[in-house]
Design a protein around this motif. Structure first.
Motif: not given
Lengths: 108, 113
Positions: A94-105
């Motif tokens: 469906e429409k592009l609804v993303f997860g909140k993401g994982t920020k990698l440092t």
């Protein structure tokens, strides 16, 4: 639209360590896409998984789609400083609804 | 064009003013999406166009936000009576059709002062 939960929200590793981020859905997904956003940049498509149990590799990156098509993972072997960024998953067609993401440092 | 183009790249506006943000999708892409990304946050879905179908406006945060897509190509996102909380990067993406991999523009950084 379908929603996916992504964990962890943040991950800090030493260079050379492995890294994994997970996407989980309460419903069956038709497919899952992964994107990477470098600091100050825009999201860039990495890969799409469609089949149950599918595994795809891109150099040090391994992507998996669960047998039930409700979860997915992205694993990076021996992280490098170039891997820094936020990794997003997007489930379904469906429409592009993303997860909140994982920020990698990555600490060099 | 070669990629998704957004303009302006940066916009500073006074509170209460209207702003228009433009997105030029990849030629031939039928699906177009707008997102908002606040500093250090995820991608907040705003609106979605697919071909000639009525747009999915379910993500628009208030009636101050509107968008149109003319001729199935260029899209404009309009924010009326801007507020400080509207400050964010506005990203546009397009794909050949719904569900295909999306290509993002560089974004418009909006600052409301």
């Amino acid at each position: 639209g379908q929603q996916v939960m992504q964990i962890p929200q943040y991950q800090h590793v030493q260079e050379g360590e492995d890294f994994t981020t997970y996407c989980n859905s309460s419903t069956t997904l038709s497919n899952i896409q992964w994107y990477k956003q470098r600091p100050g940049g825009h999201p860039v498509f990495l890969i799409q998984l469609v089949k149950s149990g599918e595994v795809k590799k891109q150099k040090r990156l391994t992507f998996q789609f669960g047998e039930a098509k409700k979860n997915s993972s992205l694993h990076i072997t021996a992280t490098q400083t170039t891997d820094v960024g936020t990794y997003f998953c997007k489930g379904g067609s469906e429409k592009l609804v993303f997860g909140k993401g994982t920020k990698l440092t990555v600490n060099p | 064009g070669a990629g998704v183009s957004q303009s302006p790249s940066n916009k500073v506006t006074e509170k209460g003013k209207d702003v228009e943000l433009r997105c030029d999708p990849i030629s031939g892409h039928t699906a177009l999406y707008w997102y908002r990304q606040s500093l250090g946050q995820g991608l907040e879905f705003l609106i979605y166009f697919q071909g000639n179908s009525a747009p999915d406006k379910s993500g628009l945060p208030s009636d101050r936000f509107s968008a149109e897509r003319t001729g199935g190509s260029v899209s404009t996102l309009t924010i009326q009576r801007t507020q400080q909380e509207d400050s964010a990067v506005y990203l546009c993406a397009s794909s050949r059709w719904t569900g295909e991999k999306a290509f993002f523009g560089q974004g418009t950084r909006l600052t409301v002062v």
